[in-house]
Design a protein around this motif. Structure first.
Motif, PDB file in Angstrom:
ATOM      1  N   PRO A  10      -7.473  34.259 -58.685  1.00 33.16           N
ATOM      2  CA  PRO A  10      -8.041  34.190 -57.430  1.00 33.16           C
ATOM      3  C   PRO A  10      -9.116  32.875 -57.484  1.00 33.16           C
ATOM      4  N   CYS A  11      -9.170  32.477 -56.111  1.00 36.05           N
ATOM      5  CA  CYS A  11     -10.034  31.580 -56.112  1.00 36.05           C
ATOM      6  C   CYS A  11      -9.643  30.178 -56.650  1.00 36.05           C
ATOM      7  N   ALA A  12      -8.403  29.803 -56.696  1.00 32.95           N
ATOM      8  CA  ALA A  12      -7.829  28.761 -57.417  1.00 32.95           C
ATOM      9  C   ALA A  12      -7.673  27.539 -56.298  1.00 32.95           C
ATOM     10  N   GLY A  13      -7.973  27.764 -55.003  1.00 29.38           N
ATOM     11  CA  GLY A  13      -7.631  26.715 -54.002  1.00 29.38           C
ATOM     12  C   GLY A  13      -6.421  26.601 -53.582  1.00 29.38           C
ATOM     13  N   LYS A  14      -5.408  27.683 -53.659  1.00 25.73           N
ATOM     14  CA  LYS A  14      -4.004  27.705 -53.390  1.00 25.73           C
ATOM     15  C   LYS A  14      -3.968  27.513 -51.859  1.00 25.73           C
ATOM     16  N   THR A  15      -4.463  28.190 -50.932  1.00 23.95           N
ATOM     17  CA  THR A  15      -4.555  28.259 -49.306  1.00 23.95           C
ATOM     18  C   THR A  15      -4.735  26.787 -48.977  1.00 23.95           C
ATOM     19  N   THR A  16      -6.171  26.324 -49.465  1.00 23.44           N
ATOM     20  CA  THR A  16      -6.616  25.248 -48.908  1.00 23.44           C
ATOM     21  C   THR A  16      -5.595  23.966 -49.394  1.00 23.44           C
ATOM     22  N   ALA A  17      -5.146  24.147 -50.808  1.00 24.43           N
ATOM     23  CA  ALA A  17      -3.990  22.960 -51.195  1.00 24.43           C
ATOM     24  C   ALA A  17      -2.901  23.077 -50.513  1.00 24.43           C
ATOM     25  N   ILE A  18      -2.296  24.217 -50.055  1.00 26.83           N
ATOM     26  CA  ILE A  18      -1.182  24.196 -49.228  1.00 26.83           C
ATOM     27  C   ILE A  18      -1.280  23.580 -47.878  1.00 26.83           C
ATOM     28  N   GLU A  19      -2.387  23.773 -47.247  1.00 30.98           N
ATOM     29  CA  GLU A  19      -2.663  23.198 -46.017  1.00 30.98           C
ATOM     30  C   GLU A  19      -2.774  21.590 -46.101  1.00 30.98           C
ATOM     31  N   PHE A  20      -3.283  21.198 -47.262  1.00 27.20           N
ATOM     32  CA  PHE A  20      -3.450  19.791 -47.391  1.00 27.20           C
ATOM     33  C   PHE A  20      -1.839  19.207 -47.557  1.00 27.20           C
ATOM     34  N   ILE A  21      -1.301  19.914 -48.496  1.00 28.40           N
ATOM     35  CA  ILE A  21       0.154  19.387 -48.584  1.00 28.40           C
ATOM     36  C   ILE A  21       1.010  19.348 -47.500  1.00 28.40           C
ATOM     37  N   LYS A  22       0.978  20.461 -46.687  1.00 25.81           N
ATOM     38  CA  LYS A  22       1.751  20.685 -45.640  1.00 25.81           C
ATOM     39  C   LYS A  22       1.517  19.348 -44.483  1.00 25.81           C
ATOM     40  N   LYS A  23       0.196  19.070 -44.592  1.00 30.21           N
ATOM     41  CA  LYS A  23      -0.355  18.068 -43.460  1.00 30.21           C
ATOM     42  C   LYS A  23       0.367  16.548 -43.934  1.00 30.21           C
ATOM     43  N   ASP A  24      -0.087  16.335 -45.321  1.00 30.28           N
ATOM     44  CA  ASP A  24       0.533  15.188 -46.039  1.00 30.28           C
ATOM     45  C   ASP A  24       1.960  14.788 -45.908  1.00 30.28           C
ATOM     46  N   LEU A  25       2.603  15.973 -46.206  1.00 34.04           N
ATOM     47  CA  LEU A  25       4.111  15.777 -46.252  1.00 34.04           C
ATOM     48  C   LEU A  25       4.703  15.749 -44.688  1.00 34.04           C
ATOM     49  N   THR A  26       4.071  16.470 -43.898  1.00 34.17           N
ATOM     50  CA  THR A  26       4.565  16.469 -42.388  1.00 34.17           C
ATOM     51  C   THR A  26       4.192  14.976 -42.005  1.00 34.17           C
ATOM     52  N   GLU A  27       3.244  14.207 -42.367  1.00 33.93           N
ATOM     53  CA  GLU A  27       3.153  12.953 -42.059  1.00 33.93           C
ATOM     54  C   GLU A  27       4.166  11.859 -42.498  1.00 33.93           C
ATOM     55  N   LYS A  28       4.664  12.407 -43.656  1.00 28.96           N
ATOM     56  CA  LYS A  28       5.657  11.479 -44.421  1.00 28.96           C
ATOM     57  C   LYS A  28       7.184  11.898 -43.684  1.00 28.96           C
ATOM     58  N   GLY A  29       7.129  12.585 -42.776  1.00 27.49           N
ATOM     59  CA  GLY A  29       8.408  13.166 -42.186  1.00 27.49           C
ATOM     60  C   GLY A  29       9.019  14.071 -42.842  1.00 27.49           C
ATOM     61  N   TYR A  30       8.484  15.214 -43.643  1.00 22.78           N
ATOM     62  CA  TYR A  30       8.916  15.980 -43.861  1.00 22.78           C
ATOM     63  C   TYR A  30       8.831  17.418 -43.180  1.00 22.78           C
ATOM     64  N   LEU A  31      10.020  18.378 -43.326  1.00 23.71           N
ATOM     65  CA  LEU A  31       9.706  19.666 -42.507  1.00 23.71           C
ATOM     66  C   LEU A  31       9.086  20.402 -43.691  1.00 23.71           C
ATOM     67  N   VAL A  32       7.970  20.921 -43.413  1.00 23.72           N
ATOM     68  CA  VAL A  32       7.245  21.829 -44.578  1.00 23.72           C
ATOM     69  C   VAL A  32       7.108  23.249 -43.718  1.00 23.72           C
ATOM     70  N   LEU A  33       7.701  24.184 -44.361  1.00 22.63           N
ATOM     71  CA  LEU A  33       7.588  25.630 -44.192  1.00 22.63           C
ATOM     72  C   LEU A  33       6.793  26.208 -45.167  1.00 22.63           C
ATOM     73  N   CYS A  34       5.568  27.112 -44.687  1.00 24.94           N
ATOM     74  CA  CYS A  34       4.783  27.789 -45.730  1.00 24.94           C
ATOM     75  C   CYS A  34       4.774  29.158 -45.527  1.00 24.94           C
ATOM     76  N   ILE A  35       5.032  29.818 -46.534  1.00 25.63           N
ATOM     77  CA  ILE A  35       5.242  31.289 -46.669  1.00 25.63           C
ATOM     78  C   ILE A  35       3.695  31.872 -47.083  1.00 25.63           C
ATOM     79  N   PRO A  36       3.020  32.328 -46.116  1.00 25.62           N
ATOM     80  CA  PRO A  36       1.826  32.897 -46.560  1.00 25.62           C
ATOM     81  C   PRO A  36       1.693  33.866 -47.685  1.00 25.62           C
ATOM     82  N   GLU A  37       0.580  34.162 -48.485  1.00 28.65           N
ATOM     83  CA  GLU A  37       0.521  35.084 -49.224  1.00 28.65           C
ATOM     84  C   GLU A  37       0.701  36.453 -48.760  1.00 28.65           C
ATOM     85  N   THR A  38       1.505  37.119 -49.516  1.00 20.16           N
ATOM     86  CA  THR A  38       2.115  38.397 -49.377  1.00 20.16           C
ATOM     87  C   THR A  38       0.952  39.425 -49.156  1.00 20.16           C
TER      88      THR A  38
END
Length: 195
Positions: A10-38
């Motif tokens: 808990p409180c490791a920064g997973k959700t924030t980190a995923i948002e950052f990675i998604k934005k960064d990889l998308t800018e680099k031309g990747y399709l990034v699909l994120c499955i939210p925490e179940t």
């Protein structure tokens, strides 16, 4: 197509980190699909682990996780260009092990026809972000489904580590006072995997 699990206590920064990675990889031309925490999805929807037996709750969670992953993988294939597609899971199937007894896990695996081996093969890489409870900055305020105190968060973090440690591409990013440092380490790991 690469499938990556971001896990950790808990409180490791997973959700924030995923948002950052998604934005960064998308800018680099990747399709990034994120499955939210179940678990968060279920708890916020009223399906809670304290409202039923542990095995019953974990089965609900595991079934939904399996279904979501199948849907995202099917969508990725239909969108196309899977060479530049990354699916990021906010937690994965082995996370459930940290919340169950060995007998409950064994029963769940039997019901769902799963094994540790075939679960591990579902993912290309596991990245464990260590909980902020091991450094500074632990809070309950940024996730309404989080109920663990600092000590419980550390115990869960260690149980999650043990759940995934046998994966052939298991990586750990230690908690630090500087969250940007944690994000930079995560980015470096992901780039190494996909580039």
């Amino acid at each position: 197509m690469k499938k990556i699990v971001i896990t950790g206590g808990p409180c490791a920064g997973k959700t924030t980190a995923i948002e950052f990675i998604k934005k960064d990889l998308t800018e680099k031309g990747y399709l990034v699909l994120c499955i939210p925490e179940t678990a968060t999805e279920l708890i916020c929807g009223g399906v809670t682990p304290w409202g039923m037996k542990t095995l019953d709750y974990q089965l609900c969670q595991m079934k939904l996780q399996l279904y979501k992953e199948a849907v995202y993988e099917e969508a990725a294939k239909k969108i196309g260009n899977t060479d530049k597609t990354v699916i990021i899971c906010d937690r994965g199937m082995m996370d459930n092990k940290a919340y169950m007894s060995e007998s409950e896990l064994s029963e769940a695996f039997k019901i769902l026809e799963l094994t540790t081996d075939n679960i591990m093969k579902r993912y290309d890489c596991i990245i464990h972000l260590e909980t902020a409870a091991k450094s500074e900055g632990y809070t309950l305020s940024n996730n309404s489904a989080r109920t663990e105190n600092k000590e419980q968060a550390i115990v869960l973090d260690e149980a999650l580590f043990k759940a995934w440690e046998t994966h052939p591409s298991f990586n750990v990013i230690r908690s630090t006072r500087d969250f940007n440092e944690k994000i930079a380490s995560l980015s470096a790991l992901i780039y190494k995997l996909i580039l």
